[in-house]
Motif scaffolding. Structure first.
Motif, PDB file in Angstrom:
ATOM      1  N   ASN A 164       2.268   3.202  -7.492  1.00  0.00           N
ATOM      2  CA  ASN A 164       1.048   2.416  -7.676  1.00  0.00           C
ATOM      3  C   ASN A 164       1.265   1.224  -8.610  1.00  0.00           C
ATOM      4  O   ASN A 164       0.394   0.370  -8.712  1.00  0.00           O
ATOM      5  N   ARG A 165       2.398   1.166  -9.287  1.00  0.00           N
ATOM      6  CA  ARG A 165       2.669   0.108 -10.264  1.00  0.00           C
ATOM      7  C   ARG A 165       3.277  -1.133  -9.595  1.00  0.00           C
ATOM      8  O   ARG A 165       4.224  -1.025  -8.814  1.00  0.00           O
ATOM      9  N   ASN A 196       6.186   5.542 -10.383  1.00  0.00           N
ATOM     10  CA  ASN A 196       4.817   5.477  -9.900  1.00  0.00           C
ATOM     11  C   ASN A 196       4.700   4.344  -8.882  1.00  0.00           C
ATOM     12  O   ASN A 196       4.749   3.166  -9.242  1.00  0.00           O
ATOM     13  N   THR A 224       0.864  -1.175   0.000  1.00  0.00           N
ATOM     14  CA  THR A 224       0.000   0.000   0.000  1.00  0.00           C
ATOM     15  C   THR A 224       0.900   1.225   0.000  1.00  0.00           C
ATOM     16  O   THR A 224       2.068   1.139   0.383  1.00  0.00           O
ATOM     17  N   ARG A 225       0.357   2.334  -0.441  1.00  0.00           N
ATOM     18  CA  ARG A 225       1.091   3.591  -0.365  1.00  0.00           C
ATOM     19  C   ARG A 225       0.128   4.684   0.067  1.00  0.00           C
ATOM     20  O   ARG A 225      -1.084   4.594  -0.169  1.00  0.00           O
ATOM     21  N   GLY A 249       1.637   9.129  -5.127  1.00  0.00           N
ATOM     22  CA  GLY A 249       2.355   7.950  -5.575  1.00  0.00           C
ATOM     23  C   GLY A 249       3.370   8.209  -6.664  1.00  0.00           C
ATOM     24  O   GLY A 249       4.164   7.350  -6.990  1.00  0.00           O
ATOM     25  N   GLU A 282       5.688  10.430   0.701  1.00  0.00           N
ATOM     26  CA  GLU A 282       4.979   9.247   0.218  1.00  0.00           C
ATOM     27  C   GLU A 282       5.449   8.089   1.082  1.00  0.00           C
ATOM     28  O   GLU A 282       6.650   7.924   1.315  1.00  0.00           O
TER      29      GLU A 282
END
Length: 120
Positions: free
Chosen positions: A75-76, A73, A10-11, A63, A26
């Motif tokens: 999220n990747r 990113n 998770t971020r 992110g 972040e």
């Protein structure tokens, strides 16, 4: 999946007070699926080796990280896998009693050889 093990991550985005001012951060957390103990925690503090883009208008989102001319990113899945692998190379043992906290996330990201995106 890394070496046959499933990982979750998770971020999140937050803010820190540093020298009387506020900086974006972040936060990336990862753990082996089903074993939340001993999680990996990585912090990317704006201005300490790179920058975050949240709140920077068009092209800025939670992110997204910038290091020089490269963008990343969080999220990747490919980025998450590389961070996890780099942390394990530095001694993180998923599912162990003790987790790992990395306050210099940008250095970990660069050492991980993570795939970047063109900076827009």
């Amino acid at each position: 999946m890394i070496d046959g093990a499933r990982f979750c991550w998770t971020r999140s985005h937050g803010h820190l007070e540093v020298a009387g001012g506020h900086r974006c951060v972040e936060r990336f957390s990862a753990w082996r699926d089903g074993e939340r103990c001993g999680a990996l925690r990585v912090h990317f503090v704006d201005g300490e080796g790179g920058s975050t883009t949240a709140g920077q208008g068009w092209g800025g989102y939670d992110g997204r990280l910038l290091v020089g001319d490269e963008a990343y990113n969080l999220n990747r899945p490919a980025i998450a896998a590389r961070l996890i692998e780099a942390a394990m190379a530095r001694g993180w043992q998923p599912g162990s009693e003790h987790g790992m906290v990395c306050d210099d996330g940008f250095a970990l990201l660069v050492s991980a050889g993570a795939p970047s995106e063109p900076r827009r």
